[in-house]
Design an enzyme around this catalytic site. Structure first.
Site, PDB file in Angstrom:
ATOM      1  N   GLN A  27      -6.674  23.945   5.834  1.00 10.57           N
ATOM      2  CA  GLN A  27      -7.593  22.858   6.149  1.00 10.57           C
ATOM      3  C   GLN A  27      -7.649  22.615   7.641  1.00 10.57           C
ATOM      4  OE1 GLN A  27      -5.534  20.006   3.653  1.00 10.57           O
ATOM      5  NE2 GLN A  27      -4.982  18.790   5.446  1.00 10.57           N
ATOM      6  N   GLY A  28      -8.788  22.091   8.061  1.00 12.60           N
ATOM      7  CA  GLY A  28      -8.983  21.757   9.452  1.00 12.60           C
ATOM      8  C   GLY A  28      -9.752  20.457   9.565  1.00 12.60           C
ATOM      9  N   TYR A  29      -9.765  19.905  10.765  1.00 13.09           N
ATOM     10  CA  TYR A  29     -10.394  18.612  11.014  1.00 13.09           C
ATOM     11  C   TYR A  29     -11.520  18.761  12.022  1.00 13.09           C
ATOM     12  CZ  TYR A  29      -6.717  16.767   8.223  1.00 13.09           C
ATOM     13  OH  TYR A  29      -5.893  16.519   7.157  1.00 13.09           O
ATOM     14  N   ILE A  30     -12.735  18.450  11.569  1.00 12.52           N
ATOM     15  CA  ILE A  30     -13.894  18.452  12.452  1.00 12.52           C
ATOM     16  C   ILE A  30     -13.827  17.238  13.361  1.00 12.52           C
ATOM     17  CG2 ILE A  30     -16.414  18.245  12.514  1.00 12.52           C
ATOM     18  CD1 ILE A  30     -16.424  19.912   9.905  1.00 12.52           C
ATOM     19  N   GLU A  81     -11.034  20.936  15.173  1.00  9.26           N
ATOM     20  CA  GLU A  81     -10.216  20.628  16.348  1.00  9.26           C
ATOM     21  C   GLU A  81      -8.800  21.125  16.127  1.00  9.26           C
ATOM     22  OE1 GLU A  81     -10.343  16.385  16.094  1.00  9.26           O
ATOM     23  OE2 GLU A  81     -12.187  16.236  17.248  1.00  9.26           O
TER      24      GLU A  81
END
Length: 164
Positions: A27-30, A81
């Site tokens: 997972q990643g965070y925009i 990010e």
């Protein structure tokens, strides 16, 4: 409005043999901060999640989640990010609740956190003996924080449980 109510704990004992299933998650965070936008993938499935700020010390907050095509998630992940979060989630049923135990990889190797979702903030829960200190609301344990401040760079003091 969707409301997520959960408690987070460090894991101090054996849990894997109790799991009825597990899944690999990336997972990643925009966007992150008091509100977060997350892209999560597991095998050929993916989700976009928006979380609002907590007003009660991290115990509950607004959460909206929608499944999206994996192809779209693969397009969004490069926009995230910081580093991506890589972990395996084990699902364990215990005394009427399902505990989600996340074992982190990469720069967060060595960190294992259990979460339990609740129907209300005062819902009674029986905790298994492998549950350790309550870290609900401590920012450094949030996945969105781990992407830019991974467990591998924490001081010994930070790896203890104290509020920031």
């Amino acid at each position: 409005m969707a409301q997520e109510i959960e408690r987070k704990f460090l894991v101090v004992g054996e849990y894997k043999n109790l799991a009825h299933s597990s899944m690999h998650l990336v997972q990643g965070y925009i966007a992150s901060g008091s509100r977060t936008v997350r892209v999560r993938m597991s095998d050929d499935r993916a989700w976009l999640t928006i979380k609002g700020p907590s007003m009660d010390g991290g115990l509950s907050r607004f959460e909206w989640e929608h499944e999206i095509p994996a192809k779209e998630a693969l397009t969004l992940l490069p926009l995230c990010e910081g580093a991506l979060i890589d972990k395996r989630r084990y699902l364990i049923d215990f005394e009427g609740h399902t505990f989600e135990v996340d074992e982190f990889y990469g720069d967060n190797e060595g960190l294992v956190i259990a979460e339990v979702e609740l129907q209300s903030v005062d819902e009674p829960v029986v905790y298994p003996d492998w549950i350790g200190k309550d870290v609900t609301g401590i920012r450094r344990y949030y996945n969105s924080h781990l992407r830019s401040n991974p467990y591998s760079v924490w001081s010994d003091e930070e790896k203890g449980v104290s509020n920031e």
